[in-house]
Design a protein around this motif. Sequence first.
Motif, short mmCIF file in Angstrom:
data_model
loop_
_atom_site.label_atom_id
_atom_site.label_comp_id
_atom_site.label_asym_id
_atom_site.label_seq_id
_atom_site.Cartn_x
_atom_site.Cartn_y
_atom_site.Cartn_z
N ASN A 182 0.86 -1.20 0.00
CA ASN A 182 0.00 0.00 0.00
C ASN A 182 0.89 1.24 0.00
N PRO A 183 1.48 1.60 -1.14
CA PRO A 183 2.49 2.66 -1.20
C PRO A 183 2.00 4.03 -0.74
N LYS A 184 0.70 4.29 -0.84
CA LYS A 184 0.22 5.64 -0.48
C LYS A 184 0.37 5.90 1.02
N THR A 185 0.55 4.84 1.82
CA THR A 185 0.76 5.06 3.25
C THR A 185 2.11 5.72 3.52
N LEU A 187 2.93 8.44 2.33
CA LEU A 187 2.60 9.86 2.52
C LEU A 187 2.33 10.17 3.99
N MET A 391 -6.76 12.69 3.00
CA MET A 391 -6.74 11.71 1.89
C MET A 391 -8.10 11.04 1.73
N ASN A 392 -8.82 10.86 2.83
CA ASN A 392 -10.14 10.23 2.75
C ASN A 392 -11.15 11.06 1.98
N SER A 395 -10.30 9.80 -1.63
CA SER A 395 -10.01 8.39 -1.85
C SER A 395 -11.28 7.56 -1.80
N SER A 441 7.76 3.69 6.83
CA SER A 441 8.07 4.84 5.97
C SER A 441 8.51 6.03 6.81
#
Length: 458
Positions: A182-185, A187, A391-392, A395, A441
């Motif tokens: 889940n790469p967007k995490t 951020l 983000m929600n 998304s 991250s």
Amino acid sequence: MRKIFLVFALVFMTASMVLAQESTQKPLNIKDSLISLARNTAFGGLFPRSEQEIAEAQAKAESSKQEKYQTKLNDIKVKSVPLWQNLIMICVGLVLVYLAIAKGFEPLLLIPIGMGGILANIPIANIAALPVVEVMNGIPVTLSSGGFLGQIYTFGIESGLFPLFIFIGVGAMTDFGPLIANPKTALLGAAAQIGIFGTLLGAMILSTYVPVISFTLKDAASIGIIGGADGPTAIFTASRLSPSLLGAIAVAAYSYMALVPIIQPPIMKWLTTEKERKIEMKQLRPVSKREKIIFPLSVIILVALLLPDAAPLIGAVMFGNLLKESGVTERLSKTAQNELINIVTIMLGLSVGSKLAADKFLRFETLGILVLGLVAFSMGTAGGVLLAKLMNLFSKDKINPLIGAAGVSAVPMAARVANKVGQEANPHNFLLMHAMGPNVSGVIGSAVAAGVLLAILG
């Protein structure tokens, strides 16, 4: 949205207050800082220096050399302080040991740090005295071997080796699978680093408005790294920018890391609604072995191109992770996870404790660092949660905002806290693996932030 506005308005307001103040130091020019940062990349040739800039760089290097020489000279000198100050610091060391044993606060580090502080404050023994070496006719001659804590400090902290060795072990114990899935995490891990830069501003405000506290920009940058909730990175940065504050910064960083389960939940609950805390996230996809091998190699290449100053820290993490994920170096991976990290943790703690000498710790600046450390953790937690909420809004697959708090790189404690708070709202909510994405991250993010500050100020 009102809470989001309030937090970011506070950051920008403090920035404007700091930038508006007159200072005896040369102000930091944003354009020059960005150019300096660009020159510290693989594309630095695109920004050639003029003759005037070359002369200014040489003058800055000479000034930095003199500053480091003076700092080293002050460190070498054994200062006698009143006995009562030594006794106070011995009591501080005993308190750290008590918190580690009785309360379980980061015992692997607080016990060595506490013992190092006790030993460093034994009068006359000079256990923390640094070695003195002078070059005569081109040959280094040891005039004084120093105390054994001073020798350990010179070898491991002054050189920057111990934090890097710790990071090799951390990399060998880290699973980047949730971040890859889940790469967007990533951020959220980046957003949590707002604590670093917000605390930097806070340190400058204290220095401006509190007469008994005086922080330079380098001091403020070193203190700000506490906001990344990453002890080795804080030590690595402080040893290069503000060695005199190393003891207080390390103690604040590890003490607040131990207090993550107490500090974070109230902030997480204040910034989220009951409905948001109940959000259940989809199960993460399986991550292949090939992806896990390619990931550390790709990160190292990107860092080498874009931010070489962060390469030692991130390179050490990725090297340790490659040992784990390659599947062909099991012995090395187990050594990094156990023997190496255990030995270095002992040495790191003792050498950091050696900087808890009374003359360096019993100052108003130390109180400022402890206050700013708490602010740093709070801002880092808030930054991750607020970005998840933002983000929600855009998304389709909703993110539980609680995992944003794991963006501070207290691995894996922050992820466990996010999972615990989520299960309090919804017993069927399992957020641990989702929270590990921003958590790991955050390790990379704090190292990148440290590299940016070192590139600009180092």
